[in-house]
Design an enzyme around this catalytic site. Structure first.
Site, PDB file in Angstrom:
ATOM      1  CG  LEU A  19       8.349   2.541   4.512  1.00 49.42           C
ATOM      2  CD1 LEU A  19       8.006   1.257   3.769  1.00 49.42           C
ATOM      3  CD2 LEU A  19       7.083   3.325   4.791  1.00 49.42           C
ATOM      4  CD  GLU A  74      10.170   2.007  10.087  1.00 45.36           C
ATOM      5  OE1 GLU A  74       9.968   2.980   9.341  1.00 45.36           O
ATOM      6  OE2 GLU A  74      10.160   0.821   9.689  1.00 45.36           O
ATOM      7  NE  ARG A  80      -5.319 -19.400   3.275  1.00 43.12           N
ATOM      8  CZ  ARG A  80      -4.232 -19.962   3.795  1.00 43.12           C
ATOM      9  NH1 ARG A  80      -3.808 -21.132   3.341  1.00 43.12           N
ATOM     10  NH2 ARG A  80      -3.578 -19.363   4.779  1.00 43.12           N
ATOM     11  CG  HIS A 119       1.237 -20.784   2.267  1.00 46.11           C
ATOM     12  ND1 HIS A 119       0.044 -21.399   2.552  1.00 46.11           N
ATOM     13  CD2 HIS A 119       1.687 -20.274   3.437  1.00 46.11           C
ATOM     14  CE1 HIS A 119      -0.215 -21.269   3.834  1.00 46.11           C
ATOM     15  NE2 HIS A 119       0.758 -20.577   4.400  1.00 46.11           N
ATOM     16  CE1 TYR A 153       1.070  -0.228   4.407  1.00 42.87           C
ATOM     17  CE2 TYR A 153      -0.135   1.824   4.434  1.00 42.87           C
ATOM     18  CZ  TYR A 153       0.740   0.946   5.027  1.00 42.87           C
ATOM     19  OH  TYR A 153       1.288   1.256   6.249  1.00 42.87           O
ATOM     20  NE  ARG A 203       6.789   4.316   0.373  1.00 44.33           N
ATOM     21  CZ  ARG A 203       6.520   5.100   1.422  1.00 44.33           C
ATOM     22  NH1 ARG A 203       7.495   5.452   2.252  1.00 44.33           N
ATOM     23  NH2 ARG A 203       5.302   5.551   1.630  1.00 44.33           N
ATOM     24  CE  LYS A 237       3.060   3.243   3.225  1.00 45.31           C
ATOM     25  NZ  LYS A 237       3.233   3.263   4.678  1.00 45.31           N
TER      26      LYS A 237
HETATM   27  N1  PDD Z   1       2.905   5.133   7.332  1.00 45.52           N
HETATM   28  N2  PDD Z   1       7.627   3.983   8.701  1.00 45.52           N
HETATM   29  C1  PDD Z   1       6.510   3.237   8.690  1.00 45.52           C
HETATM   30  C2  PDD Z   1       6.554   1.896   9.329  1.00 45.52           C
HETATM   31  C3  PDD Z   1       5.339   3.728   8.079  1.00 45.52           C
HETATM   32  O1  PDD Z   1       4.217   2.966   8.061  1.00 45.52           O
HETATM   33  C4  PDD Z   1       5.341   5.015   7.501  1.00 45.52           C
HETATM   34  C5  PDD Z   1       4.112   5.580   6.824  1.00 45.52           C
HETATM   35  C6  PDD Z   1       6.528   5.770   7.550  1.00 45.52           C
HETATM   36  C7  PDD Z   1       6.632   7.131   6.921  1.00 45.52           C
HETATM   37  O2  PDD Z   1       6.619   7.042   5.515  1.00 45.52           O
HETATM   38  P1  PDD Z   1       6.046   8.225   4.619  1.00 45.52           P
HETATM   39  O3  PDD Z   1       6.811   9.440   4.988  1.00 45.52           O
HETATM   40  O4  PDD Z   1       6.333   7.786   3.237  1.00 45.52           O
HETATM   41  O5  PDD Z   1       4.586   8.364   4.928  1.00 45.52           O
HETATM   42  C8  PDD Z   1       7.650   5.210   8.140  1.00 45.52           C
HETATM   43  C9  PDD Z   1       1.670   5.520   6.672  1.00 45.52           C
HETATM   44  C10 PDD Z   1       1.386   6.969   6.771  1.00 45.52           C
HETATM   45  C11 PDD Z   1       0.542   4.635   7.184  1.00 45.52           C
HETATM   46  O6  PDD Z   1       0.794   3.450   7.362  1.00 45.52           O
HETATM   47  O7  PDD Z   1      -0.586   5.103   7.387  1.00 45.52           O
END
Ligand code: PDD
Length: 296
Positions: free
Chosen positions: A216, A191, A109, A111, A42, A61, A158
């Protein structure tokens, strides 16, 4: 403002595989691999004045996440941008958050990813920003709670598999904090559960963890680093410990949902003088200007 509920979502129109549908009526097949196996990725972009912010790096990304998982790109970038604008327009939300999800599609389904993959599922939804709550966070700063980082080895992708993130966030909320800072086995902050983590150290350097599979690559982080470079603010990309964070002059988090949001306590201990730091505010403004956000 109208309150969001699953039955009465504020973002009223969703895009699912070529169709714009009322949010409450939109859905995917029960065999969708994201539902069955978490097999999807996402993106989230901020939308300001009807415009997606940092659109190109978010789409870069997204395509990278798909490539890393061997998933198909659901449509070309130009077409996707048209759909994004259509979703924004149909929802009539000038300032909000736009969510894009791509899954490996609906198939029996197994894996093992299918040899002949079905059409990927593409979902776009939108919701209004809670402007008041955001303003309060910017003004007062937020509390952070440290939690063990129990995620997998590819946090640079992501994916919609967010269980460790949401459990950390839940634990943080129970501790009275807005965000969780995830801490690796060696005691270093990776993070936030949904944000990147930053501190300003004792000599005034801005510090954030260097990119690797452990975090991320935040789009906001990237644009902020460019803005800081242009403003000749000294940044060091390296890992830092919880102890260092507790001794920091300032701390903040970054994400598409809120750039440079000040952190004023970590595990209940005050950071700096307990109010949003001046460098954090400056970085927020530099980012907002660079990203083309007015009145951030
Ligand atoms: N989250 N680290 C993680 C684990 C994240 O899920 C996100 C973003 C970030 C920041 O990335 P960016 O600057 O590209 O938004 C860092 C989004 C906002 C979410 O999951 O809702």
């Amino acid at each position: 403002m109208q309150k969001w509920t699953a039955r009465n979502p504020v973002g009223r129109i969703a895009y699912v595989n070529g169709r714009y549908l009322p949010h409450a009526a939109a859905g995917v097949h029960i065999e969708d691999r994201a539902l069955q196996l978490g097999d999807g990725i996402y993106e989230v972009t901020n939308v300001v004045g009807g415009k997606p912010i940092d659109e190109e790096p978010h789409l870069d990304r997204m395509e990278r996440s798909l490539r890393e998982l061997g998933m198909e790109i659901p449509m070309c970038r130009a077409a996707l941008k048209v759909v994004m604008r259509e979703v924004i327009a149909r929802n009539r939300i000038a300032n909000g958050l736009l969510y894009l999800q791509v899954t490996r599609g609906a198939v029996k389904r197994d894996h093992v990813p299918p040899k002949n993959p079905p059409r990927p599922t593409l979902i776009l939804t939108m919701r209004a920003q809670d402007v008041g709550a955001f303003a309060t966070r910017m003004e007062k700063g937020i509390a952070v709670s440290t939690q063990p980082d129990i995620r997998w080895g590819r946090c640079d992708i992501k994916t919609v598999q967010l269980l460790p993130n949401l459990l950390a966030k839940q634990a943080a909320k129970q501790a009275g904090a807005f965000e969780a800072w995830l801490v690796d086995a060696d005691g270093y902050v990776t993070e936030g559960a949904s944000t990147n983590a930053w501190i300003v150290d004792g000599v005034g350097n801005v510090v954030t963890r260097d990119l690797s599979n452990a975090i991320l690559p935040g789009v906001t982080r990237k644009i902020m680093l460019e803005a800081m470079d242009e403003a000749q603010i000294k940044v060091v990309e390296r890992k830092f410990t919880v102890a260092e964070a507790l001794a920091a002059r300032e701390a903040f988090i970054s994400s598409a949902t809120g750039a440079a949001v000040p952190v004023v306590t970590i595990d209940g201990k005050t950071i700096g003088n307990g109010t949003p730091g001046p460098l954090t505010r400056r970085i927020h403004d530099l980012y907002a200007t660079k990203a083309g956000i007015k009145n951030a």
